[in-house]
Design an enzyme around this catalytic site. Structure first.
Site, PDB file in Angstrom:
ATOM      1  CE  LYS A  45      15.055   6.458 -50.403  1.00  0.00           C
ATOM      2  NZ  LYS A  45      14.982   7.765 -51.096  1.00  0.00           N
ATOM      3  NE  ARG A  69      14.736   7.991 -44.708  1.00  0.00           N
ATOM      4  CZ  ARG A  69      13.899   8.387 -45.634  1.00  0.00           C
ATOM      5  NH1 ARG A  69      13.813   9.654 -45.946  1.00  0.00           N
ATOM      6  NH2 ARG A  69      13.118   7.521 -46.223  1.00  0.00           N
ATOM      7  NE  ARG A 100       7.097  10.597 -55.110  1.00  0.00           N
ATOM      8  CZ  ARG A 100       7.986  10.375 -54.160  1.00  0.00           C
ATOM      9  NH1 ARG A 100       8.727   9.287 -54.175  1.00  0.00           N
ATOM     10  NH2 ARG A 100       8.156  11.260 -53.194  1.00  0.00           N
ATOM     11  NE  ARG A 143       5.737  11.107 -50.571  1.00  0.00           N
ATOM     12  CZ  ARG A 143       6.915  10.512 -50.346  1.00  0.00           C
ATOM     13  NH1 ARG A 143       7.157   9.305 -50.834  1.00  0.00           N
ATOM     14  NH2 ARG A 143       7.842  11.111 -49.621  1.00  0.00           N
ATOM     15  NE  ARG A 193      10.763  14.482 -49.223  1.00  0.00           N
ATOM     16  CZ  ARG A 193      10.132  14.034 -50.309  1.00  0.00           C
ATOM     17  NH1 ARG A 193       9.275  14.824 -50.948  1.00  0.00           N
ATOM     18  NH2 ARG A 193      10.344  12.821 -50.745  1.00  0.00           N
TER      19      ARG A 193
HETATM   20  P1  AP5 Z   1      10.825   6.907 -56.149  1.00  0.00           P
HETATM   21  O1  AP5 Z   1      11.211   5.506 -56.466  1.00  0.00           O
HETATM   22  O2  AP5 Z   1       9.488   7.149 -55.545  1.00  0.00           O
HETATM   23  O3  AP5 Z   1      11.985   7.607 -55.286  1.00  0.00           O
HETATM   24  P2  AP5 Z   1      12.396   7.405 -53.759  1.00  0.00           P
HETATM   25  O4  AP5 Z   1      13.885   7.379 -53.707  1.00  0.00           O
HETATM   26  O5  AP5 Z   1      11.678   6.234 -53.153  1.00  0.00           O
HETATM   27  O6  AP5 Z   1      11.897   8.798 -53.186  1.00  0.00           O
HETATM   28  P3  AP5 Z   1      11.050   9.188 -51.900  1.00  0.00           P
HETATM   29  O7  AP5 Z   1      10.619  10.613 -52.125  1.00  0.00           O
HETATM   30  O8  AP5 Z   1       9.972   8.215 -51.586  1.00  0.00           O
HETATM   31  O9  AP5 Z   1      12.150   9.144 -50.807  1.00  0.00           O
HETATM   32  P4  AP5 Z   1      12.144   9.842 -49.468  1.00  0.00           P
HETATM   33  O10 AP5 Z   1      13.264   9.141 -48.844  1.00  0.00           O
HETATM   34  O11 AP5 Z   1      12.219  11.306 -49.460  1.00  0.00           O
HETATM   35  O12 AP5 Z   1      10.659   9.605 -48.908  1.00  0.00           O
HETATM   36  P5  AP5 Z   1      10.063   8.509 -47.940  1.00  0.00           P
HETATM   37  O13 AP5 Z   1       8.709   8.216 -48.397  1.00  0.00           O
HETATM   38  O14 AP5 Z   1      10.997   7.391 -47.729  1.00  0.00           O
HETATM   39  O15 AP5 Z   1      10.976   7.750 -57.509  1.00  0.00           O
HETATM   40  C1  AP5 Z   1      10.622   9.117 -57.566  1.00  0.00           C
HETATM   41  C2  AP5 Z   1       9.979   9.437 -58.924  1.00  0.00           C
HETATM   42  O16 AP5 Z   1      10.950   9.250 -59.951  1.00  0.00           O
HETATM   43  C3  AP5 Z   1       8.806   8.501 -59.273  1.00  0.00           C
HETATM   44  O17 AP5 Z   1       7.857   9.264 -59.959  1.00  0.00           O
HETATM   45  C4  AP5 Z   1       9.426   7.448 -60.211  1.00  0.00           C
HETATM   46  O18 AP5 Z   1       8.484   6.954 -61.152  1.00  0.00           O
HETATM   47  C5  AP5 Z   1      10.524   8.264 -60.902  1.00  0.00           C
HETATM   48  N1  AP5 Z   1      11.716   7.462 -61.190  1.00  0.00           N
HETATM   49  C6  AP5 Z   1      12.315   6.538 -60.391  1.00  0.00           C
HETATM   50  N2  AP5 Z   1      13.427   6.029 -60.979  1.00  0.00           N
HETATM   51  C7  AP5 Z   1      13.533   6.672 -62.188  1.00  0.00           C
HETATM   52  C8  AP5 Z   1      14.477   6.600 -63.270  1.00  0.00           C
HETATM   53  N3  AP5 Z   1      15.528   5.760 -63.219  1.00  0.00           N
HETATM   54  N4  AP5 Z   1      14.275   7.392 -64.350  1.00  0.00           N
HETATM   55  C9  AP5 Z   1      13.212   8.241 -64.414  1.00  0.00           C
HETATM   56  N5  AP5 Z   1      12.275   8.353 -63.415  1.00  0.00           N
HETATM   57  C10 AP5 Z   1      12.444   7.583 -62.329  1.00  0.00           C
HETATM   58  O19 AP5 Z   1      10.003   9.331 -46.582  1.00  0.00           O
HETATM   59  C11 AP5 Z   1       9.075  10.392 -46.425  1.00  0.00           C
HETATM   60  C12 AP5 Z   1       9.253  11.051 -45.079  1.00  0.00           C
HETATM   61  O20 AP5 Z   1       9.085  10.075 -44.025  1.00  0.00           O
HETATM   62  C13 AP5 Z   1      10.640  11.657 -44.803  1.00  0.00           C
HETATM   63  O21 AP5 Z   1      10.765  12.938 -45.355  1.00  0.00           O
HETATM   64  C14 AP5 Z   1      10.646  11.661 -43.272  1.00  0.00           C
HETATM   65  O22 AP5 Z   1       9.867  12.698 -42.766  1.00  0.00           O
HETATM   66  C15 AP5 Z   1       9.963  10.337 -42.940  1.00  0.00           C
HETATM   67  N6  AP5 Z   1      10.932   9.235 -42.838  1.00  0.00           N
HETATM   68  C16 AP5 Z   1      10.991   8.130 -43.641  1.00  0.00           C
HETATM   69  N7  AP5 Z   1      12.001   7.329 -43.241  1.00  0.00           N
HETATM   70  C17 AP5 Z   1      12.592   7.938 -42.181  1.00  0.00           C
HETATM   71  C18 AP5 Z   1      13.705   7.602 -41.359  1.00  0.00           C
HETATM   72  N8  AP5 Z   1      14.425   6.484 -41.543  1.00  0.00           N
HETATM   73  N9  AP5 Z   1      14.017   8.452 -40.344  1.00  0.00           N
HETATM   74  C19 AP5 Z   1      13.290   9.583 -40.117  1.00  0.00           C
HETATM   75  N10 AP5 Z   1      12.246   9.961 -40.882  1.00  0.00           N
HETATM   76  C20 AP5 Z   1      11.904   9.145 -41.907  1.00  0.00           C
END
Ligand code: AP5
Length: 212
Positions: free
Chosen positions: A13, A88, A126, A159, A170
């Site tokens: 994402k 979410r 990552r 992270r 997660r």
């Molecule tokens: P990346 O693009 O970083 O993946 P992502 O889907 O953004 O993953 P996140 O871990 O950031 O998602 P998340 O939803 O768990 O965390 P968030 O920060 O939103 O890609 C991942 C890796 O893969 C990278 O190294 C990239 O280079 C590689 N990659 C990408 N595409 C690729 C491909 N096609 N091929 C190969 N490699 C690839 O949330 C963190 C925390 O915040 C949550 O756990 C929760 O506690 C809180 N939170 C956030 N939003 C909410 C909400 N709406 N409600 C409640 N709590 C929330």
């Protein structure tokens, strides 16, 4: 254009958000990035969010909804936006529907499908920019200069919530809380499912085609 990016942790994402934003010319917002920015600025919201993020749990709905709604209210984001990682939960999806009632609702929900083993591989390798939060991967998309962000030169870090134990939690929380939100959008029929397991450039190409 109002677009939601959905998918499990590590599905890409954050990687694709800026690409989609450049295609449709609107701002993007990641709820996870907003929590991390608050934490870096030592705010009460950041400290509260950390207690949940460190355990791989979702931050409570009321706090998350208020934070995202005030980002949407910002006049710059009023006409269109990309939401990465929100909604979410079903309550978050309902709050967003209520907010957009009468202003056209959501145009597209993009869901990145990636098998669980691949997600774990991605999260364990990552690295992120401390300044602009651009994600890299040690193997799949390494930065040009070791240890520094290609875009802004910021430091790169891993992270805390990318540890194996927290990643498993997660993924579990995603299945419990967010799968029903995916089903809700499938029912509405505005969801676009992308094979997120393909290489980054191929995923970009699918997005470009899908969004016309
Ligand atoms: P990346 O693009 O970083 O993946 P992502 O889907 O953004 O993953 P996140 O871990 O950031 O998602 P998340 O939803 O768990 O965390 P968030 O920060 O939103 O890609 C991942 C890796 O893969 C990278 O190294 C990239 O280079 C590689 N990659 C990408 N595409 C690729 C491909 N096609 N091929 C190969 N490699 C690839 O949330 C963190 C925390 O915040 C949550 O756990 C929760 O506690 C809180 N939170 C956030 N939003 C909410 C909400 N709406 N409600 C409640 N709590 C929330």
């Amino acid at each position: 254009m109002k677009i939601i990016l959905m998918g499990p942790p590590g599905s890409g994402k954050g990687t694709q958000a800026s690409f989609v934003a450049s295609l449709v010319q609107v701002n993007s917002m990641s709820s996870g990035d907003l929590f991390r920015e608050n934490l870096a600025n030592d705010t009460e919201l950041g400290k509260l969010a950390k207690t949940y993020m460190d355990q791989g749990k979702y931050v409570p709905d009321d706090v998350t909804i208020n934070m995202v709604m005030s980002w949407i209210e910002d006049s710059e984001n009023n006409g269109g936006f990309i939401l990465d990682g929100f909604p979410r939960t079903l309550s978050q999806a309902q709050a967003l529907d209520d907010r957009l009632n009468g202003v056209g609702g959501i145009d597209k929900v993009i869901l990145f499908n990636v098998p669980e083993l691949e997600l774990i591989k991605r999260l364990s390798g990552r690295i992120l920019c401390r300044k602009c939060q651009t994600p890299y991967h040690k193997e799949f998309s390494p930065p040009t200069n070791d240890g520094a962000c290609d875009k802004c030169g910021g430091d790169l870090f891993q992270r805390d919530d990318d540890s194996e134990v927290v990643v498993k939690e997660r993924l579990k929380v995603y299945r419990q809380e967010t799968d029903p939100v995916v089903e809700r959008y499938r029912g509405i029929g505005n969801i676009l499912e992308i094979d997120g397991s393909l290489p980054i450039r191929v995923v970009e190409k699918s997005l470009r085609t899908a969004l016309g």
